[in-house]
Design a protein around this motif. Structure first.
Motif, PDB file in Angstrom:
ATOM      1  N   SER A  50       0.774  -1.182  -0.003  1.00  0.00           N
ATOM      2  CA  SER A  50      -0.047  -0.036   0.023  1.00  0.00           C
ATOM      3  C   SER A  50       0.949   1.167   0.009  1.00  0.00           C
ATOM      4  N   GLU A  51       1.896   1.193   0.550  1.00  0.00           N
ATOM      5  CA  GLU A  51       2.891   2.444   0.570  1.00  0.00           C
ATOM      6  C   GLU A  51       3.447   2.495  -0.462  1.00  0.00           C
ATOM      7  N   SER A  52       3.805   1.410  -1.190  1.00  0.00           N
ATOM      8  CA  SER A  52       4.505   1.598  -2.681  1.00  0.00           C
ATOM      9  C   SER A  52       3.527   2.113  -3.670  1.00  0.00           C
ATOM     10  N   GLU A  53       2.139   1.498  -3.630  1.00  0.00           N
ATOM     11  CA  GLU A  53       1.060   1.885  -4.490  1.00  0.00           C
ATOM     12  C   GLU A  53       0.830   3.547  -4.530  1.00  0.00           C
ATOM     13  N   GLU A  54       1.014   3.893  -3.154  1.00  0.00           N
ATOM     14  CA  GLU A  54       0.848   5.657  -2.811  1.00  0.00           C
ATOM     15  C   GLU A  54       1.921   6.215  -3.469  1.00  0.00           C
ATOM     16  N   ALA A  55       3.221   5.761  -3.398  1.00  0.00           N
ATOM     17  CA  ALA A  55       4.495   6.473  -3.865  1.00  0.00           C
ATOM     18  C   ALA A  55       4.407   6.307  -5.469  1.00  0.00           C
ATOM     19  N   VAL A  56       3.673   5.506  -5.942  1.00  0.00           N
ATOM     20  CA  VAL A  56       4.004   5.198  -7.416  1.00  0.00           C
ATOM     21  C   VAL A  56       2.963   6.300  -7.959  1.00  0.00           C
ATOM     22  N   ALA A  57       1.718   6.318  -7.399  1.00  0.00           N
ATOM     23  CA  ALA A  57       0.797   7.247  -7.547  1.00  0.00           C
ATOM     24  C   ALA A  57       1.439   8.523  -7.564  1.00  0.00           C
ATOM     25  N   ALA A  58       2.015   8.811  -6.380  1.00  0.00           N
ATOM     26  CA  ALA A  58       2.611  10.286  -6.154  1.00  0.00           C
ATOM     27  C   ALA A  58       3.628  10.625  -7.231  1.00  0.00           C
ATOM     28  N   ALA A  59       4.402   9.675  -7.563  1.00  0.00           N
ATOM     29  CA  ALA A  59       5.486   9.887  -8.835  1.00  0.00           C
ATOM     30  C   ALA A  59       4.643  10.329 -10.125  1.00  0.00           C
ATOM     31  N   ALA A  60       3.607   9.601 -10.518  1.00  0.00           N
ATOM     32  CA  ALA A  60       2.879   9.978 -11.428  1.00  0.00           C
ATOM     33  C   ALA A  60       2.351  11.198 -11.501  1.00  0.00           C
ATOM     34  N   LEU A  61       1.877  11.641 -10.693  1.00  0.00           N
ATOM     35  CA  LEU A  61       1.488  13.050 -10.398  1.00  0.00           C
ATOM     36  C   LEU A  61       2.462  14.141 -10.704  1.00  0.00           C
ATOM     37  N   ILE A  62       3.818  13.802 -10.381  1.00  0.00           N
ATOM     38  CA  ILE A  62       4.775  14.806 -10.400  1.00  0.00           C
ATOM     39  C   ILE A  62       5.266  14.567 -12.033  1.00  0.00           C
ATOM     40  N   ALA A  63       5.305  13.313 -12.383  1.00  0.00           N
ATOM     41  CA  ALA A  63       5.878  13.106 -13.740  1.00  0.00           C
ATOM     42  C   ALA A  63       4.595  13.813 -14.714  1.00  0.00           C
ATOM     43  N   ALA A  64       3.619  13.803 -14.468  1.00  0.00           N
ATOM     44  CA  ALA A  64       2.265  14.442 -15.110  1.00  0.00           C
ATOM     45  C   ALA A  64       2.827  16.034 -15.588  1.00  0.00           C
ATOM     46  N   GLN A  65       3.418  16.539 -14.676  1.00  0.00           N
ATOM     47  CA  GLN A  65       3.779  18.189 -14.695  1.00  0.00           C
ATOM     48  C   GLN A  65       5.200  18.312 -15.572  1.00  0.00           C
ATOM     49  N   CYS A  66       5.777  17.272 -15.837  1.00  0.00           N
ATOM     50  CA  CYS A  66       7.429  17.124 -16.405  1.00  0.00           C
ATOM     51  C   CYS A  66       6.793  17.201 -18.024  1.00  0.00           C
ATOM     52  N   PRO A  67       7.956  17.669 -18.882  1.00  0.00           N
ATOM     53  CA  PRO A  67       7.887  17.546 -20.217  1.00  0.00           C
ATOM     54  C   PRO A  67       7.874  15.952 -20.417  1.00  0.00           C
ATOM     55  N   GLU A  68       7.159  15.428 -21.458  1.00  0.00           N
ATOM     56  CA  GLU A  68       6.855  14.169 -21.894  1.00  0.00           C
ATOM     57  C   GLU A  68       6.036  13.395 -20.941  1.00  0.00           C
ATOM     58  N   GLY A  69       5.539  14.219 -19.659  1.00  0.00           N
ATOM     59  CA  GLY A  69       4.595  13.499 -18.946  1.00  0.00           C
ATOM     60  C   GLY A  69       3.232  13.227 -19.453  1.00  0.00           C
ATOM     61  N   GLU A  70       2.777  12.263 -19.262  1.00  0.00           N
ATOM     62  CA  GLU A  70       1.372  11.732 -19.392  1.00  0.00           C
ATOM     63  C   GLU A  70       0.446  12.265 -18.140  1.00  0.00           C
ATOM     64  N   PRO A  71      -0.892  12.807 -18.734  1.00  0.00           N
ATOM     65  CA  PRO A  71      -1.898  13.247 -17.606  1.00  0.00           C
ATOM     66  C   PRO A  71      -2.245  12.215 -16.625  1.00  0.00           C
ATOM     67  N   THR A  72      -2.542  12.469 -15.735  1.00  0.00           N
ATOM     68  CA  THR A  72      -2.998  11.578 -14.734  1.00  0.00           C
ATOM     69  C   THR A  72      -4.459  11.038 -15.130  1.00  0.00           C
ATOM     70  N   ASP A  73      -4.839   9.858 -14.541  1.00  0.00           N
ATOM     71  CA  ASP A  73      -5.970   9.101 -14.908  1.00  0.00           C
ATOM     72  C   ASP A  73      -7.266  10.157 -14.735  1.00  0.00           C
ATOM     73  N   PRO A  74      -8.092  10.253 -15.586  1.00  0.00           N
ATOM     74  CA  PRO A  74      -9.060  11.386 -15.136  1.00  0.00           C
ATOM     75  C   PRO A  74     -10.318  10.726 -14.487  1.00  0.00           C
ATOM     76  N   VAL A  75     -10.163   9.443 -14.187  1.00  0.00           N
ATOM     77  CA  VAL A  75     -11.365   8.828 -13.290  1.00  0.00           C
ATOM     78  C   VAL A  75     -10.922   8.648 -11.961  1.00  0.00           C
ATOM     79  N   TYR A  76      -9.683   8.067 -11.729  1.00  0.00           N
ATOM     80  CA  TYR A  76      -8.947   7.812 -10.561  1.00  0.00           C
ATOM     81  C   TYR A  76      -8.012   8.777  -9.673  1.00  0.00           C
ATOM     82  N   GLY A  77      -7.566   9.487 -10.707  1.00  0.00           N
ATOM     83  CA  GLY A  77      -6.509  10.721 -10.149  1.00  0.00           C
ATOM     84  C   GLY A  77      -7.308  11.567  -9.523  1.00  0.00           C
TER      85      GLY A  77
END
Length: 141
Positions: A50-77
Motif C-alpha cells: 500500500s505504501e508503494s502504491e501511494e508512492a507510485v501514484a505520487a510519482a505519476a502526479l509529479i511526472a504529469a507536470q514534466c515534459p513528456e509526462g502523461e496526464p493523470t488518470d481522469p477517473v481515479y486521479g
C-alpha cells in the motif's frame, strides 16, 4: 491486492490516495505528496504494497507536470488542482527506486504474476522524471 491494471492509479490504494488529496486543503497537497515519498524512501525494512502504491501514484502526479509526462488518470486521479510538484522529481525517483528494491511487497506481488507491463510503466515514470541534459547550444561565431 485490489489491483485491476498496471497503471499508477489502477489500484484501490492509489484511488484512495487521490481522494485524500482531493479532501485536503489546496496548500497541504504538496506536503502530502512529499511525505508519501519520504516515508517510502526512509523504509529500511519490508516495504508494504500500500505504501508503494501511494508512492507510485505520487510519482505519476509529479511526472504529469514534466515534459513528456502523461496526464493523470481522469477517473481515479485527483480531481482537484495540484501545485507545481516538479521540485519533488528527485524524491519521486528515489521512491520508485525503493519500490523496486527488495524487500518490497509490491515488487514481490508483481513478480508472482506477469509484472513486465507494470515494470515498463515504472521505467516510463523514471524516464519522464529524470531531468534531461540541456541540448548543446550552437555557436554562431
Amino acid at each position: 491486492m485490489g489491483t485491476w491494471d498496471v497503471g499508477p492509479f489502477d489500484n484501490d490504494t492509489a484511488a484512495d490516495f487521490s481522494y485524500t488529496l482531493d479532501e485536503a486543503a489546496a496548500d497541504a497537497r504538496a506536503g502530502i505528496i512529499h511525505d508519501t515519498l519520504t516515508r517510502v524512501i526512509d523504509t529500511a525494512g519490508y516495504l508494504e504494497a500500500s505504501e508503494s502504491e501511494e508512492a507510485v501514484a505520487a510519482a505519476a502526479l509529479i511526472a504529469a507536470q514534466c515534459p513528456e509526462g502523461e496526464p493523470t488518470d481522469p477517473v481515479y486521479g485527483p480531481e482537484g488542482s495540484l501545485p507545481d510538484l516538479t521540485s519533488l522529481r528527485d524524491l519521486a525517483l528515489q521512491a520508485l527506486d525503493r519500490v523496486m528494491t527488495e524487500p518490497s511487497e509490491l515488487l514481490d506481488l508483481w513478480d508472482e504474476s506477469d509484472g513486465g507491463p507494470w515494470r515498463a510503466h515504472i521505467r516510463n515514470l523514471r524516464d519522464v522524471l529524470t531531468p534531461q541534459p540541456s541540448g548543446e547550444q550552437l555557436s554562431l561565431i
